[in-house]
Write an enzyme that holds these catalytic residues in place. Sequence first.
Site, PDB file in Angstrom:
ATOM      1  N   TYR A 141     -43.032  13.032 -19.188  1.00 44.10           N
ATOM      2  CA  TYR A 141     -44.379  13.385 -19.604  1.00 44.10           C
ATOM      3  C   TYR A 141     -45.334  12.161 -20.090  1.00 44.10           C
ATOM      4  CZ  TYR A 141     -48.373  15.807 -22.084  1.00 44.10           C
ATOM      5  OH  TYR A 141     -49.760  16.159 -22.459  1.00 44.10           O
ATOM      6  N   ASP A 236     -43.304   3.890 -21.042  1.00 43.47           N
ATOM      7  CA  ASP A 236     -44.313   4.888 -21.856  1.00 43.47           C
ATOM      8  C   ASP A 236     -43.319   4.823 -22.905  1.00 43.47           C
ATOM      9  OD1 ASP A 236     -45.333   6.981 -23.385  1.00 43.47           O
ATOM     10  OD2 ASP A 236     -45.510   8.085 -21.525  1.00 43.47           O
ATOM     11  N   LYS A 264     -48.223   7.709 -31.379  1.00 44.43           N
ATOM     12  CA  LYS A 264     -47.386   8.377 -32.338  1.00 44.43           C
ATOM     13  C   LYS A 264     -46.978   7.414 -33.716  1.00 44.43           C
ATOM     14  CE  LYS A 264     -45.722  11.637 -29.076  1.00 44.43           C
ATOM     15  NZ  LYS A 264     -46.181  12.742 -29.340  1.00 44.43           N
TER      16      LYS A 264
HETATM   17  N1  HOZ Z   1     -46.356  14.333 -26.497  1.00 49.45           N
HETATM   18  C1  HOZ Z   1     -45.953  15.385 -27.431  1.00 49.45           C
HETATM   19  C2  HOZ Z   1     -45.118  16.458 -26.760  1.00 49.45           C
HETATM   20  N2  HOZ Z   1     -43.907  15.775 -26.420  1.00 49.45           N
HETATM   21  C3  HOZ Z   1     -47.208  15.952 -27.920  1.00 49.45           C
HETATM   22  C4  HOZ Z   1     -47.426  17.420 -28.332  1.00 49.45           C
HETATM   23  C5  HOZ Z   1     -48.537  18.140 -27.573  1.00 49.45           C
HETATM   24  O1  HOZ Z   1     -48.470  18.279 -26.510  1.00 49.45           O
HETATM   25  O2  HOZ Z   1     -49.275  18.590 -28.353  1.00 49.45           O
END
Ligand code: HOZ
Length: 424
Positions: A141, A236, A264
């Site tokens: 993702y 990423d 993050k």
């Molecule tokens: N990237 C995070 C999920 N692994 C973000 C959480 C979200 O989508 O709010």
Amino acid sequence: MSNSKYFREALNLLPGGVNSPVRAFKAVEGDPIVLVKGRGCRVWDADGREYIDFLASWGPLILGHAHPKVVKAVKEATERGLSFGLTNPHEVTLARLVVEMVPSVEKVRFVNSGTEATMSAVRLARGVTGRKYVVKFDGCYHGHYDSLLVSAGSGVATFAIPGTPGIPEEIASLTLVLPYNDPDSVEEVFSKYGEEIACVIVEPVAGNMGVVPPEKGFLEILRRITKKYGALLIFDEVITGFRLSKGGAQELYGIEPDITCLGKVLGGGMPVGAYGGRREIMEKVAPEGPVYQAGTLSGNPLAMVAGSETLKELRDKEPYSDLEAKTKRLAEEVSSLLKEKGLPHTVNRVGSMMTVFFTEQKVKDFATAKGSDTKLFGRFFKVLLDKGVLIPPSQFEAWFVSTAHEDSDIGEALERIREALRNL
Ligand code: HOZ
């Protein structure tokens, strides 16, 4: 106001009552909690209940909640103004830290989220190479950018959202999706489309299908083949950056990508993302070069000081072996408790990130991650929450340990998990 009162009102005002789908607890049993306070490794909800927190705001809080140095620096910056929309000194401080700590980054552009970082990195790769195809991996993702939402992990996996509604087929067709940890499929796609591939984007340690480490040689082949065909390799590191080591996964595995996406931990709890890389690539970004990307709040002074204080702490204290030891203990002892209970499972862990999958099969890609019993995960989540242990409300996410988790907190969490399992 109670959790349920807040959430009922939220449901009326926000889609699904949330501002990001994974917060809605839809994949697990029970209603979402509403958090009102965080300190160290603990959070409190609107009903006054306390939890030991392994969600850590989905990764940023490597120093725990409300770290005193970060809070002090943000308070001081607040007094001097919230936003200028022109360059401020803290952007330079944070950029210096990023360049010093991340091996492959010589120049960096700050944005406001991980999604902005990956979106801009892909645009830059297309701009630099003049090519159109993007290779990504099933279950990875990279935020909610059109080109990268295809076969994605995180919330898309959690809710099993089919296809990519709202994304024109023509756009989706420019993304080539391969299984994670499968070098043969990488060779194959390059032999077919090699001259038209702008970039390969990968989570060097996957965190969004649950934690899945790269198998030996996987990152190496990505590095070798992208170089051979003149495509760019994008790591990423939104989750792994500054978490797995000072220099992220690229330092841990000794592979330098062409572009790195960060977020993050970089913002220490404030909304910050970044993309960076070698000088000659980053010089293609406007206004130095022709690839346009911009942002009114990019480099926001409060966000920059939160990030700078966080990175300074990590650079100076290097807490990584300690974080790893604590997470190893947590992973091993959770596994023992599940074994005692006779529940088939696999725990994947890299550094201070881990996931418990309810399958005995080795989890090495999205297909095997999806083999996990997600219904059982939902029940596991619920009994843990009831005993005051907060983990991500989805099978396809990572648990995070912070420097604020003392050995005694890990011990207490394990005790709570032992009790919780009696109710499973
Ligand atoms: N990237 C995070 C999920 N692994 C973000 C959480 C979200 O989508 O709010």
